[in-house]
Design a protein around this motif. Sequence first.
Motif, short mmCIF file in Angstrom:
data_model
loop_
_atom_site.label_atom_id
_atom_site.label_comp_id
_atom_site.label_asym_id
_atom_site.label_seq_id
_atom_site.Cartn_x
_atom_site.Cartn_y
_atom_site.Cartn_z
N MET A 115 8.88 10.96 14.22
CA MET A 115 8.94 10.99 12.76
C MET A 115 8.22 12.21 12.19
N LEU A 116 7.08 12.56 12.79
CA LEU A 116 6.33 13.73 12.31
C LEU A 116 7.08 15.02 12.62
N TYR A 117 7.74 15.07 13.78
CA TYR A 117 8.54 16.25 14.13
C TYR A 117 9.70 16.41 13.14
N MET B 139 0.82 -1.21 0.00
CA MET B 139 0.00 0.00 0.00
C MET B 139 0.85 1.26 0.00
N GLY B 140 2.18 1.12 -0.18
CA GLY B 140 3.04 2.28 -0.32
C GLY B 140 3.53 2.88 0.98
N PHE B 141 3.53 2.12 2.08
CA PHE B 141 4.00 2.64 3.36
C PHE B 141 5.49 2.34 3.53
N GLU B 142 6.17 3.17 4.31
CA GLU B 142 7.56 2.89 4.68
C GLU B 142 7.64 2.68 6.19
N GLU B 143 8.58 1.79 6.59
CA GLU B 143 8.66 1.38 7.99
C GLU B 143 9.44 2.41 8.81
N MET B 144 8.93 2.72 10.01
CA MET B 144 9.59 3.64 10.92
C MET B 144 10.63 2.88 11.76
N PRO B 145 11.73 3.52 12.15
CA PRO B 145 12.70 2.86 13.03
C PRO B 145 12.14 2.77 14.45
N THR B 146 12.06 1.55 14.96
CA THR B 146 11.44 1.35 16.28
C THR B 146 12.40 0.66 17.24
N LYS C 99 10.50 19.58 9.93
CA LYS C 99 11.69 20.44 9.86
C LYS C 99 12.02 20.87 8.44
N GLY C 100 11.64 20.10 7.44
CA GLY C 100 11.97 20.44 6.06
C GLY C 100 10.73 20.80 5.26
N PRO C 101 10.90 21.01 3.96
CA PRO C 101 9.74 21.26 3.10
C PRO C 101 8.77 20.08 3.18
N PHE C 102 7.49 20.35 3.32
CA PHE C 102 6.54 19.26 3.58
C PHE C 102 6.43 18.31 2.38
N THR C 103 6.46 17.02 2.70
CA THR C 103 6.26 15.95 1.73
C THR C 103 5.27 14.95 2.31
N PRO C 104 4.20 14.60 1.58
CA PRO C 104 3.26 13.59 2.11
C PRO C 104 3.97 12.27 2.40
N LYS C 105 3.59 11.64 3.48
CA LYS C 105 4.25 10.40 3.90
C LYS C 105 3.23 9.36 4.36
N ARG C 106 3.61 8.09 4.18
CA ARG C 106 2.86 6.97 4.73
C ARG C 106 3.84 6.14 5.57
N TYR C 107 3.61 6.07 6.86
CA TYR C 107 4.50 5.36 7.77
C TYR C 107 3.77 4.18 8.42
N PHE C 108 4.56 3.16 8.79
CA PHE C 108 4.01 2.07 9.61
C PHE C 108 5.10 1.55 10.54
N SER C 109 4.68 0.89 11.60
CA SER C 109 5.61 0.24 12.53
C SER C 109 4.94 -0.99 13.14
N ILE C 110 5.75 -2.01 13.43
CA ILE C 110 5.29 -3.23 14.12
C ILE C 110 6.40 -3.59 15.11
N ASP C 111 6.16 -3.31 16.38
CA ASP C 111 7.22 -3.60 17.36
C ASP C 111 6.64 -3.69 18.76
N ARG C 112 7.54 -3.94 19.72
CA ARG C 112 7.14 -4.26 21.08
C ARG C 112 6.88 -3.00 21.90
N VAL C 113 5.85 -3.08 22.75
CA VAL C 113 5.53 -2.02 23.70
C VAL C 113 5.32 -2.66 25.07
#
Length: 487
Positions: free
Chosen positions: A325-327, A231-238, A331-345
């Motif tokens: 990630m949103l912060y 679906m075009g998402f990129e994984e966040m570092p967790t 900081k830079g010129p805005f670019t639409p993003k799709r993020y996801f993460s799967i990790d332990r809490v």
Amino acid sequence: MAEAAILGFLQNNESIPDSGNFAAELNLDHEEVKNVIKSLQGFRYIEAKELKRETLVLTDEGKKYAAEGSPEFHFFSAVPEEGSISKDDLEKKLDASVFKIGSTQAAKKKWVAMGKQVSRKVQHVEDKVKESLLLIQQGLEIDQESLNSLKARKLIASQGWTGYSDVKKGPSYAPKRKIFATDLTRENLQNWKEMEFKEYNFNAKGQPLDAGHLHPLLKVRKQFKDIFCQMGFEEMPTNNFVESSFWNFDALFQPQQHPARDSHDTFFLKAPSTTRELPEDYVERVKQVHESGGYGSRGYNYDWKREEANKNLLRTHTTAVSSRMLYALAKGPFTPKRYFSIDRVFRNEAVDRTHLAEFHQIEGLICDRGLTLGDLIGVLQAFFSRLGMPKLRFKPAYNPYTEPSMEIFSYHEGLEKWVEIGNSGMFRPEMLQPMGLPEDVRVIAWGLSLERPTMILYGIDNIRDLFGHKVDLDLIKRNPICRVGIE
């Protein structure tokens, strides 16, 4: 020795009728004879038919009676030939088990008259139990009535016996087994014309590999990850399990007096107990929106404390990563993003069959201009349809950092009812605007646990059987592949 005996016997005889009798006559171990027949049959030296039958063997109790005599015979022998003996005196003369079993069986066979005094009804008896057991031990037959009686008393048991019958010469028969070369050595290749090589079996299975196995959670995690990537998402570092309260709570516009920030719900660190650095300008904006509001909000109207924000903890949700990630995106010129993460809490919860103090959270978010609640519902329909859950319903809910918020329900065909599968919402302006994101940027997000769908897919009803120190390692080795959403 067994191989030479079999091949030598068949050289002068037509067949071996029974492998058991053959082994007994030549004083050979029958198990060894069976293994040799099986091996010779595989190389077509001989042909044989499998033979199965039931044999009777004595139990430990039966062996004792065969050697020492039955309890009823001992009981009868202890009663005087003339007159009688008191039951108490008789009990003292005999072993407890002999007295208990012997008195019952002797009375049943009408050998003795039982009462306070015990006397003989007959003068002579034969120990047929011992005689029958000895006959069975010798492999001889006994009458059906005695057989049923011994089985009822569990003195004998049936035992399966396997062997071979009608063992005769095969197409490749020879009085002595030929030695085939099995390795391609230098010497063998030099003399290959004079040698015979073992036929290669292309259908034979190799040795099982002693390798690791994927945990069911990792298999289901891979399927979720594939769906996000499709679906075009990129994984966040967790990779940071430890977070500051600022990123875990304050940046999400969650007030410092919120119950979730209590030690009964969160694991706080003793060392290091506080974070060393935070972005000061951003911290000041977060403080202002908490205390006095802004961006169309009145805030919470309380005295925001920096020492609370500095406290280190084990992250209670992966949304702490989303806030970072949103912060960074702001900081830079805005670019639409799709993020996801799967990790332990981690959460300070009582452990039971459906809850653990640590679990895995799946989170997805889309950041773009002009997003609406309708976009969120559409994305959720697309996401959960790929999981095999096309029937969705939504229920209004409350979250500190999303407004509007919705609980997600799916119709479970097996349970024939609607079940809650996740939570969702749109991040509040009080969370996004202090980061520096443009005013028209909206973020839609949703989350669910990894354990619940895994338990449903693998038929596990106790979460402690899936994750933790009580997990059966055989479950890890035996569990099948996972194909989420594919029947």
